[in-house]
Each structure stands twice: as C-alpha cells, then as structure tokens.
Design an enzyme around this catalytic site. Sequence first.
Site, PDB file in Angstrom:
ATOM      1  N   GLU A 141       0.859  -1.209  -0.058  1.00  0.00           N
ATOM      2  CA  GLU A 141       0.009   0.072   0.047  1.00  0.00           C
ATOM      3  C   GLU A 141       0.690   1.405   0.002  1.00  0.00           C
ATOM      4  O   GLU A 141       0.407   2.034  -0.602  1.00  0.00           O
ATOM      5  CB  GLU A 141      -0.963  -0.014   1.354  1.00  0.00           C
ATOM      6  CG  GLU A 141      -2.069  -1.092   1.083  1.00  0.00           C
ATOM      7  CD  GLU A 141      -2.953  -0.974   0.148  1.00  0.00           C
ATOM      8  OE1 GLU A 141      -2.721  -0.948  -1.068  1.00  0.00           O
ATOM      9  OE2 GLU A 141      -3.912  -0.533   0.421  1.00  0.00           O
ATOM     10  N   THR A 156      -4.930   7.222  -5.374  1.00  0.00           N
ATOM     11  CA  THR A 156      -5.283   7.250  -3.983  1.00  0.00           C
ATOM     12  C   THR A 156      -4.233   8.325  -3.559  1.00  0.00           C
ATOM     13  O   THR A 156      -4.494   9.384  -2.743  1.00  0.00           O
ATOM     14  CB  THR A 156      -5.072   6.011  -3.310  1.00  0.00           C
ATOM     15  OG1 THR A 156      -5.920   5.211  -3.528  1.00  0.00           O
ATOM     16  CG2 THR A 156      -5.286   6.269  -1.778  1.00  0.00           C
TER      17      THR A 156
END
Length: 307
Positions: free
Chosen positions: A128, A181
């Site tokens: 991530e 993101t």
Amino acid sequence: MEEIKVFCPATIANVSCGFDVLGLALDSVGDEMVVRKIPEKEIRITKIIGQDLPLETGKNVSGVAGLALLEKSDYDGGFEIEIDKRIKPGSGIGSSAASSAGAVWAMNELLGKPFSKLELVQFAMEGEKLASDVAHADNVAPAIYGGFTLVRSYAPLDIVPIPTPDELFATVIHPQIEIKTSDSRKILKTTISLEKGIKQWGNLGGLVAGLFQSDYDLIGRSLEDHIVEPIRSILIPAFDDIKTNAMDAGALGCGISGSGPSIFALSKGENNAQNVAKSMEETYKTIGVPFDIHISKVNIHGVKKLG
Ligand code: HSE
C-alpha cells in the site's frame, strides 16, 4: 504444498465515517493469483493478465509485500507470482490491496502458516505504501481477515475484526475514470474542527455498534462522512445524484468507496441492493457516464484458496 491459487477480494475502505480505519471485503469481485515456491530467495512476478502493471518486483505491490514477508522468514527459497488482475487500479475498491494481501496470504499458506494475520497485514501494508505513499491498512486488513475490520491503532498496529450482519449487501458502481489514491489524499485537509470530529467519531462508534447488534437502522444513521466526502466527492461524476437516488431506492447509506471514484451503498437484503443498483445505473445512463457495477455480500472469509 508447492503452489497455491487464491481469490483476492476487492474491499471498500473508509465506509463513510472511518477514514483510514474501517473497511470491508467483497465477495463477488476480486483478483486471482497463483503463487509457487522457487529455490532462489527472491520474488519473481512472471505473468500479469487483465491490466498493464509492472512485472519488476520492486515496482509491483505484490512483489514489495512479498519481499517484506521473505525478509522476516527463515525460509531459504522464494516465490513466483502470476496475477489475473480483475480489479482495475485506481477504481477505489482496493486493487493494490488485493494483490498485496493475496500474495502474502498465499506465501504464508505455502510455508505452513508461520505468520499471524496481523503480521500479514503489516507485510501487505508495504504494498500500500508503494501504491499510495501511505501504508494504510483499511483495505488490506479486511482482505486478509474478511468481513469488516477496524484499525484501532497504527502504532502499534491493532486490528479489530467486526461481525457482519447476515442481511447486509453492498452495491458498488465504478464510473470509468481513474483516481490515484495518492492524488485524492493530497486534496484533503490535514486538520479538522472539533465540531466535525465529534460528528465523525459519533458515527464511527454508531456504525461499529450497529454492526455488532445487527441494527440496520443504526448502521444507516451512522453512514455519514463529514470530513472527507465533501472534499473528494467533487472528483466523482454526479456523486450527489447517485447518492440521493440510492437513498431513495432504499439504501441504508451511500458514500465514496476508498479514495474513489467508486461509490458504494449498503442495503438490508439483496432486493434492496438490486434496486439501489438499478437507480445508480439509471443515473449514469441518463448522463452518459460509462460504469461497472457490482452487487455483493460482505465476504467474511477474506483471501481464500481456490481449487
Ligand atoms: N483510506 C484510504 C483513503 C483508502 O481513503 O485514502 C484508499 O483505498
């Protein structure tokens, strides 16, 4: 076992009031991945189908997450990974998390489960970090644990699994644009007012209590986001119309899935989830926005072995 094939679920992070701390796993959409042992102590990504993503280990989230696991393991070999990528990157339903979580979960199975779920989340968070610059756990935790998960704390990492009411269904619509993101985090404010904080933690507590008690009304009342949604929703085509129409069609609540552009709604029962899906479809068809849509039960198992 030398080789394993796994299903890596898509996930909805934030779930309105739980920015960076709450997430849930989906059943009907996810990637597939084959992981096999190799004698060399390295991670090799040999094949990716479905999306154009880097094969280079250090540039691929599953490679980076796998390296984090290998570093903590006394296993003297490595792994080869093949990915059938069905979740589009930048869709807001945990594309990078599915690859990171799937890879480390599969490796752990092949090694005879030396690592706990919490440790697997820590490895997957490295993926991530590569994808979004921030090692957030609200997609990888539900992907690994299944169901809803709460990240009570990041330091130390403390993941709390939360029960899923039986009749809860998710509808997710993905307008065909990509939002990174990392970009959608840059537009957020770094401070919030006490007034907004009070509303937000009231809702987060309410949502968790509603999930524990299978209290659908309380779940619905708590699906509000006073902090992130007002800022990010401007990036999403017709967000307000989709939300208003979904609520009119019977959704308990509706919000941005992760960092968007996907929009999710939760409903009690599959019929309601289908009516919500119809309203969302109609909204986008009317204004000519291409989309993908999914209706799914909450996946209470997380990553799972196939075959
Ligand atoms: N909590 C993260 C964010 C999830 O909203 O930026 C990204 O999928």
